[in-house]
Design an enzyme around this catalytic site. Structure first.
Site, PDB file in Angstrom:
ATOM      1  N   ILE A  45      -7.783  -0.189   3.967  1.00 11.72           N
ATOM      2  CA  ILE A  45      -8.452  -0.568   2.712  1.00 11.72           C
ATOM      3  C   ILE A  45      -7.522  -1.420   1.837  1.00 11.72           C
ATOM      4  O   ILE A  45      -7.739  -1.554   0.642  1.00 11.72           O
ATOM      5  CB  ILE A  45      -8.954   0.672   1.943  1.00 11.72           C
ATOM      6  CG1 ILE A  45      -7.811   1.657   1.656  1.00 11.72           C
ATOM      7  CG2 ILE A  45     -10.064   1.361   2.716  1.00 11.72           C
ATOM      8  CD1 ILE A  45      -8.239   2.835   0.780  1.00 11.72           C
ATOM      9  N   GLY A  48      -2.207  -1.147   3.909  1.00  8.19           N
ATOM     10  CA  GLY A  48      -1.233  -1.558   4.922  1.00  8.19           C
ATOM     11  C   GLY A  48      -1.141  -0.625   6.116  1.00  8.19           C
ATOM     12  O   GLY A  48      -0.134  -0.604   6.817  1.00  8.19           O
ATOM     13  N   SER A  87      -4.691  10.620   1.338  1.00  5.13           N
ATOM     14  CA  SER A  87      -3.339  10.127   1.658  1.00  5.13           C
ATOM     15  C   SER A  87      -2.939  10.535   3.075  1.00  5.13           C
ATOM     16  O   SER A  87      -1.816  10.952   3.325  1.00  5.13           O
ATOM     17  CB  SER A  87      -2.320  10.671   0.643  1.00  5.13           C
ATOM     18  OG  SER A  87      -2.651  10.239  -0.644  1.00  5.13           O
ATOM     19  N   GLY A 290       0.125   7.473  -1.030  1.00  5.84           N
ATOM     20  CA  GLY A 290      -0.795   6.421  -1.463  1.00  5.84           C
ATOM     21  C   GLY A 290      -1.504   6.725  -2.756  1.00  5.84           C
ATOM     22  O   GLY A 290      -1.657   5.868  -3.616  1.00  5.84           O
ATOM     23  N   GLU A 291      -1.936   7.953  -2.919  1.00  5.48           N
ATOM     24  CA  GLU A 291      -2.708   8.286  -4.121  1.00  5.48           C
ATOM     25  C   GLU A 291      -1.835   8.686  -5.292  1.00  5.48           C
ATOM     26  O   GLU A 291      -2.080   8.316  -6.430  1.00  5.48           O
ATOM     27  CB  GLU A 291      -3.673   9.431  -3.794  1.00  5.48           C
ATOM     28  CG  GLU A 291      -4.774   9.018  -2.853  1.00  5.48           C
ATOM     29  CD  GLU A 291      -5.627  10.212  -2.480  1.00  5.48           C
ATOM     30  OE1 GLU A 291      -6.566  10.480  -3.221  1.00  5.48           O
ATOM     31  OE2 GLU A 291      -5.328  10.874  -1.467  1.00  5.48           O
TER      32      GLU A 291
END
Lengths: 332, 453
Positions: A45, A48, A87, A290-291
């Site tokens: 999304i 990466g 994540s 990520g989050e």
């Protein structure tokens, strides 16, 4: 008047679906020219994931990163993945990719072993070469082995890998459950400048430390940290989907009224520290951040505002209007 | 063995294609003869549709197909299957009522204009705290709070919070709100559904959750009326597809999501219209639709009551959180779960009592967003930490370091922690920021708790 202040925040974030039960799969195919196709069901999304998963496949196969192609074509042809959320992709799909690549590699080691006069277990691979671990001078090109295996030995060089976690039910009376794969940790310091006449807050500096377990690609980790910091800053200071919450009146309808940070709003000083405390079961010790990168800035920024002007604002976003009202109230 | 690829700053796999415009996103896929979709959204906030007449719209030139709730085989989907694809009962302003597939956008918009809809309006409720009160207007017949087992909230109960408060030297309370936030991905919701013959349907999707959405969609399209009850549950529908429509998702690269594409927004409508017209159909949301009618991070209201010892050790924490779910469950029940599991923060607190309410209101459904329910949990928890530090005149670094989880500590959900590293992460942050921690703090480790054997 412009006043400066500093605030800090810390955070934890769970990697993986709360409640478990999620699955990610991967296949790896090695072609006669030594390149590899990696098949996954996880969607990139923009974070990466194709990059880090290709790096993991290349590492395990022992080939350059540029030799790996990544495919996530769709539900008919791709292996299964629950999704890009929680994540979880680096951790969950990463584990599947490592397993798949190792299986494919083991087939090549079987083929290469007689030529190298060694057992398959004694072999290793890196940079496009298969070699004897204790005597790296004894080596053979990965391409040569892949070609020999596919064409002359009539083997399919395919590996499959799976990540699956048991479902963990939650006790409705106590909340007892096993809600994650591993936990990542973070700390952040923010310095702001508050304009007490206009209510405008400028974030001058953000220093972030995130424990990612093991950084598969430090550049992408920094990208996540900085991107999340700016997104968190937007939620702390600018973004308000319901200006008259809880009523839906006066809602913004476009990006000219729903204001998100752009390049001009990015703090001049952003420093990121990657901390690595390996997880017990993540690929290369990785944890998902990520989050959580978007979660830390708001409390740090709002606390920095308190440090600057002496008022606590317990509601975000701290828009200029909300800040001026709070200052006015504190004065009276 | 030295690693040669992992740990390296390799160029992004798709970076060059992204910045040169070569990446093909869903909206870049062109199939000849593709119809354009527009949707009629409710102007009314709440009520029941009394009359829905699409006949005038259907006879307009360029209009190939119109679908309403009557055309949806199984009109309830979601993790909790409570959301209709096209509404008969209106629960928020902007809720889709009918969808048109036409030769071009102009024809589709004209048709939308010609659909006649009359609604018996009812009184809505917007404030979750009002919605929780007895006698409040009902957003849904089952009640306005999602039931976790027997309870109207998710509970996390660890230790004895009342005993903890008795043991405390200070009781410190806080109340926090986070307002709703939109993901604002560059790529809005887009879906292209292409009938392939023999009941096969290919959908070019922006979904970030292929398997999950495949299950939801096959559930919606299920033709067998006997199976209406399964309502979007994946397992059964997946096994029965051979008697049914077979859906294959095509997924390229998603143009940003942040959780906006964890729920089906467009694929169900394009699937229905593609099956009805036999032609490819594409629905691309406008930015206005994305802002107002896609899911978003819902609003939160959080109350925290902490029992704290003189030295800054937190010995009890009680939290009551309210999540504004909007009109449907979407992923909100899970968002509340995650919030409740994490709201005590990265700190070892021996007595924790959490109640998290997932409350329905007459608003666009909220759902997942980057950080799930942990975003507001972190905001409230860390604001509270800084307030405690200020009130007790303890350095905020020290307050965190003394309360931080250590290796082997148990979370309130009874998970034993490993690879605990908050102390070291705080120390690394302080060092980078040029903050000099006193020796007793700089020498702390996650290995053991000071004073413990």
């Amino acid at each position: 008047m412009k006043k400066r202040g500093v605030g800090i925040a810390a955070a934890q974030y769970p990697t993986g679906l709360a409640g478990g039960g999620d699955v990610s799969q991967a296949y790896v195919k090695v072609n006669p020219d030594g390149t590899a196709d990696l098949f996954i069901g996880s969607v990139d999304i923009g974070q990466g994931s194709k990059t880090v998963l290709a790096q993991m496949a290349a590492e395990e196969l022992g080939i350059p990163y540029e030799w790996v192609r990544v495919h996530n074509q769709g539900t008919d042809t791709s292996p299964i993945c629950f999704g890009t959320f929680a994540s979880r992709v680096t951790y969950a799909t990463g584990n599947a990719v490592v397993e798949a690549a190792r299986e494919a590699r083991s087939i090549l080691f079987e083929v290469a072993a007689p030529s190298l006069q060694a057992t398959p277990e004694a072999l290793d691979a890196a940079d496009g070469k298969i070699f004897v671990r204790d005597d790296p001078g004894r080596s053979i090109g990965f391409r040569d082995v892949a070609n020999m295996a596919n064409i002359f030995m009539k083997k399919m060089i395919v590996g499959q890998g799976l990540f699956a976690r048991d479902h963990s039910a939650t006790d409705p009376d106590t909340g007892a459950c096993d809600p994650f794969c591993t936990m990542a940790w973070a700390a952040q310091l923010v310095e702001v400048e508050v304009d007490t006449d206009t209510g405008q807050v400028e974030v001058l500096r953000m220093v972030s430390a995130f424990d990612v377990g093991g950084a598969i690609n430090p550049m992408l980790v920094e990208g996540q940290i900085e991107g999340g910091a700016v997104m968190g800053m937007g939620a702390a200071l600018m973004e308000d989907l319901y200006p008259h919450y809880p009523t839906p009146e006066g809602q913004p309808t476009n990006l000219n009224t729903y204001i998100i940070p752009t390049a001009v709003d990015i703090p001049k000083k952003m420093e990121s520290v990657i901390v690595e405390c390996p997880s017990t079961a993540g690929p290369y010790g990785a944890k998902g951040i990520g989050e959580m990168t978007a979660n830390v800035p708001a409390p740090a920024i709002v606390s920095a505002i308190h440090d600057a002007v002496g008022v606590w604002i317990d509601e975000i976003p701290v828009t200029p209007e909300r800040l001026l009202r709070a200052l006015e109230k504190a004065d009276s | 063995m030295q690693r040669t690829v992992v740990g390296q700053r390799k160029k992004r796999y798709d970076g060059l294609a992204h910045v040169t415009g070569e990446t093909r996103f869903v909206d870049d896929v062109f199939i000849p003869g593709t119809l354009t979709v527009k949707v009629l959204r409710s102007q009314v906030v709440k009520g029941n549709i009394r009359r829905l007449d699409t006949s005038a719209a259907a006879s307009l030139p360029g209009v190939e197909g119109i679908v309403t709730h009557k055309d949806v085989p199984n009109n309830a989907f979601g993790l909790v299957p409570d959301q209709p694809v096209l509404a008969e009962t209106i629960r928020y302003r902007g809720q889709p009522i009918a969808a048109v597939a036409a030769h071009d956008e102009r024809a589709a918009l004209k048709a939308i204009d010609q659909i006649k809809v009359e609604v018996d309006e009812e009184e809505p409720v917007f404030d979750p705290q009002e919605a929780m009160k007895p006698g409040a207007p009902k957003v849904r017949p089952e009640g306005n709070c999602y039931m976790y087992g027997e309870h109207p909230c998710r509970k996390v109960v660890f230790g004895d919070v009342e005993a903890g408060f008795k043991e405390a030297d200070h009781i410190i309370e806080g109340e926090f709100r986070t307002n709703p936030v939109e993901h604002a991905p560059m790529e809005t919701q887009v879906s292209l559904a292409v009938p392939e013959g023999k009941g096969r349907l290919t959908i070019y999707t922006v979904s970030q959750s292929l398997l999950f959405h495949h299950g939801l969609l096959t559930g919606i399209l299920k033709m067998d009326k006997d199976d209406l009850r399964i309502a979007g549950l994946a397992e059964k529908a997946l096994h029965d597809w051979k008697d049914d429509v077979h859906v294959a998702f095509r997924s390229g690269t998603v143009g940003g999501s942040f959780g906006a594409k964890n729920d089906i927004h467009a694929d169900h409508v394009t699937a229905l219209l593609a099956l009805k017209t036999g032609q490819p159909v594409k629905w691309r949301w406008t930015r206005e639709e994305e802002t107002l009618y896609s899911t978003h991070r819902g609003g939160w209201h959080i109350r925290i009551r902490d029992g704290v010892k003189r030295d800054g050790r937190i010995v009890a924490r009680q939290v009551t959180s309210i999540r504004d779910a909007g009109a449907y469950s979407a992923l909100n029940t899970y968002v509340v779960d995650k919030h409740c599991f994490m709201v005590s923060g990265p700190y070892s607190i021996p007595n924790v009592y959490v109640e998290g309410y997932c409350v329905y209101t007459n608003k666009t459904p909220s759902s997942s967003m980057r950080g799930f329910g942990v975003f507001p949990a972190t905001f409230a928890c860390e604001m509270q930490m800084n307030k405690i530090a200020a009130q007790l005149k303890i350095d905020p670094w020290e307050l965190r370091l003394i309360n931080a989880y250590r290796e082997g500590d148990q979370t309130p959900t009874r998970r034993v922690l490993d690879s605990v590293y908050l102390i070291e992460t705080l120390q690394a942050c302080a060092e980078k920021a040029g903050v000099k921690l006193p020796d007793r703090l700089a020498s702390m480790t996650s290995e053991k708790r000071e004073g413990a054997a």
